[in-house]
Design an enzyme around this catalytic site. Structure first.
Site, PDB file in Angstrom:
ATOM      1  N   GLY A 248     115.677   3.368  57.280  1.00 56.04           N
ATOM      2  CA  GLY A 248     116.579   4.273  57.981  1.00 56.04           C
ATOM      3  C   GLY A 248     117.568   3.653  58.933  1.00 56.04           C
ATOM      4  N   GLU A 290     110.762  -0.400  55.111  1.00 57.32           N
ATOM      5  CA  GLU A 290     111.442  -0.146  53.849  1.00 57.32           C
ATOM      6  C   GLU A 290     112.964  -0.068  54.018  1.00 57.32           C
ATOM      7  OE1 GLU A 290     107.714   2.534  52.113  1.00 57.32           O
ATOM      8  OE2 GLU A 290     109.631   3.494  52.617  1.00 57.32           O
ATOM      9  N   GLY A 292     116.883  -0.529  53.194  1.00 59.82           N
ATOM     10  CA  GLY A 292     117.743  -0.648  52.021  1.00 59.82           C
ATOM     11  C   GLY A 292     119.167  -0.882  52.463  1.00 59.82           C
ATOM     12  N   ARG A 293     119.752   0.154  53.072  1.00 65.40           N
ATOM     13  CA  ARG A 293     121.144   0.101  53.513  1.00 65.40           C
ATOM     14  C   ARG A 293     121.417  -1.092  54.425  1.00 65.40           C
ATOM     15  NH1 ARG A 293     124.273   4.740  53.923  1.00 65.40           N
ATOM     16  NH2 ARG A 293     122.351   5.958  53.976  1.00 65.40           N
ATOM     17  N   TYR A 334     129.084  13.353  51.037  1.00 65.92           N
ATOM     18  CA  TYR A 334     128.659  13.421  52.436  1.00 65.92           C
ATOM     19  C   TYR A 334     129.814  13.505  53.424  1.00 65.92           C
ATOM     20  CZ  TYR A 334     124.293  11.396  50.558  1.00 65.92           C
ATOM     21  OH  TYR A 334     123.145  11.135  49.844  1.00 65.92           O
ATOM     22  N   CYS A 361     139.788  14.700  37.916  1.00 67.18           N
ATOM     23  CA  CYS A 361     140.380  16.042  38.040  1.00 67.18           C
ATOM     24  C   CYS A 361     139.612  16.875  39.045  1.00 67.18           C
ATOM     25  CB  CYS A 361     140.408  16.733  36.677  1.00 67.18           C
ATOM     26  SG  CYS A 361     141.428  15.879  35.470  1.00 67.18           S
ATOM     27  N   GLU A 362     139.567  16.424  40.278  1.00 65.20           N
ATOM     28  CA  GLU A 362     138.886  17.114  41.378  1.00 65.20           C
ATOM     29  C   GLU A 362     139.671  16.876  42.655  1.00 65.20           C
ATOM     30  OE1 GLU A 362     135.662  18.522  41.817  1.00 65.20           O
ATOM     31  OE2 GLU A 362     134.762  18.254  39.839  1.00 65.20           O
ATOM     32  N   TYR A 390     124.036   2.745  47.938  1.00 66.30           N
ATOM     33  CA  TYR A 390     124.389   4.072  47.420  1.00 66.30           C
ATOM     34  C   TYR A 390     125.831   4.131  46.930  1.00 66.30           C
ATOM     35  CZ  TYR A 390     120.124   4.745  49.996  1.00 66.30           C
ATOM     36  OH  TYR A 390     118.846   4.584  50.466  1.00 66.30           O
TER      37      TYR A 390
END
Length: 437
Positions: A248, A290, A292-293, A334, A361-362, A390
């Site tokens: 986190g 743990e 990650g980021r 996000y 196309c968004e 991510y």
């Protein structure tokens, strides 16, 4: 505002340098859109994180969270550093095993693990953090059938509110993860497991969320976890071997973001663990982390070629590049900020207000809005920073866009570690039914 972290530089041509390689030359050599990962930065970040905790607590293990970036080369780099793995799917589990991480250094998390995944985990002596009573019953039955004792911990829900996006705040009582503490479910899970013959109770696990830049939620988590650890020893006579604090710790994405040093978190969290162990006479547990980021996010950039620009009087210009939400989902999903520069114009002043959009196309297909860049022209090379976590892991094939290639850079060496997808890759699983042929 130029935001360049210490592991990047700019050469005499005004080009961004990753490792010791010119980003413009990398784009020309490998094409765009292109993920570029700096191996040495990953190693630096892992070592810093590991030292932060191991210097405070001798029994500390780092399990890299593959969900952040499960590319096999990235995981192999971390395996060579001695990292364990935190996995949440069969594929992540198999990747960890394939690169040489032994089962006893793998933790399996998640709220839904299939029968096949549980079998694979039990056969490989992986620590399974159980998420529900039904999953516990399933593990016991599978282990009994396999003639094994499953190594388990329990994920508890600590009900901690962290200042992050609600989609990645996973420690709230209303979230889908873990056994509820307030109602007594968490303790009931340990009681039930103690009655089973085919499970070995080893640990406890919690996770408060992701991209957190304040130490307070981690301290609160440690307090709540250690309170339960004490109660488990008192009520059931079980000394837990592992206390898994999850991950986190975030990174500064915006120029104004304050870094949260892992050393600060380690000192405060280990202080809580040490105090409770001493006060309650507990056996010294191994701490599992743990991240990650923190390890991979800022080691990677996304290079995207500018195709066209479009003026809108009185509004920011639109800049169209060849990577959009298909390559990097976080801004659309996000509202996440990723810093953007022009890799071929790093020394020029950022004076022009633009929106950087992808080819999909968004209207939500953008990488950044209201950004200041040098005068943008077709053929320029946009660089999006901090995409190692991510980024490619959440990439999709919207409008049948192939996902980007990824290269790993080590000093002046670079090799493709994920090939660019092709038309054949995107269509090889499709089949036309017989009645339409």
């Amino acid at each position: 505002m130029l935001m360049l972290k210490e592991h990047f530089s700019v050469n005499s041509l005004g080009h961004l340098v990753v490792g010791r390689l010119d980003a413009v030359e990398l784009a020309e050599r490998f094409g765009t859109p292109l993920y570029v990962v700096d191996e040495q930065r990953i190693r630096e970040r892992y070592r810093r994180f590991y030292r932060a905790f191991s210097s405070q607590w001798s029994e500390a293990r780092v399990h890299y969270a593959l969900k952040a970036n499960s590319n096999m080369a990235v995981v192999k780099v971390l395996q060579s550093e001695g990292a364990g793995a935190d996995v949440s799917s069969e594929t992540e589990l198999r990747i960890a095993l394939k690169v040489g991480i032994p089962g006893e250094k793998i933790v399996f998390n998640g709220n839904y693990k299939t029968q096949r995944e549980l079998e694979l985990a039990i056969l490989n002596d992986i620590l399974i953090n159980v998420d529900s009573f039904q999953e516990l019953e399933a593990i016991d039955k599978i282990a009994l059938r396999l003639g094994k004792r499953a190594r388990i911990g329990f994920r508890i829900n600590p009900d901690i509110r962290a200042d992050t996006h609600p989609y990645i705040a996973v420690g709230l009582r209303e979230s889908k993860f873990g056994f509820d503490v307030i109602s007594g479910q968490a303790l009931a899970a340990y009681k039930r497991a103690k009655e089973m013959s085919s499970v070995e109770i080893l640990g406890i696990h919690a996770n408060v969320g992701s991209q957190i830049l304040d130490a307070a939620p981690f301290v609160e988590e440690a307090e709540k976890l250690m309170k339960i650890v004490s109660e488990i020893k008192e009520r059931f006579g079980i000394d837990l071997k592992f206390v898994d604090l999850g991950g986190g710790i975030g990174i500064p994405y915006k120029p104004e973001d304050r870094e949260l040093p892992p050393e600060e978190v380690a000192e405060k969290v280990v202080g809580v663990v040490r105090r409770v162990v001493q006060e309650k006479g507990l056996e010294k547990p191994t701490l599992l982390l743990e991240p990650g980021r923190f390890i991979v996010a800022d080691a990677c950039v996304l290079l995207a070629r500018v195709g066209y620009t479009k003026e809108r009087p009185g509004m920011p210009d639109w800049v169209a590049v060849d990577a959009g939400m298909n390559a990097l989902m976080r801004p659309a999903l996000y509202g996440a900020y990723h810093h953007i520069e022009l890799a071929n114009k790093m020394n020029q002043r950022n004076e022009h207000l633009v929106n950087v959009a992808g080819p999909l196309c968004e209207s939500g297909d953008f990488l950044g809005k209201d950004r200041k860049l040098p005068k943008v022209e077709p053929g320029d090379l946009a660089v999006v920073f901090d995409v190692g976590a991510y980024g490619l892991a959440m990439a999709c094939q919207h409008t049948a866009q192939p996902r980007p290639a990824m290269v790993l850079v080590n000093g002046d060496k670079a090799e493709v570690v994920r090939k660019r997808e092709t038309y054949e890759d995107l269509t090889r699983l499709d089949q036309i039914p017989s009645w339409l042929l």
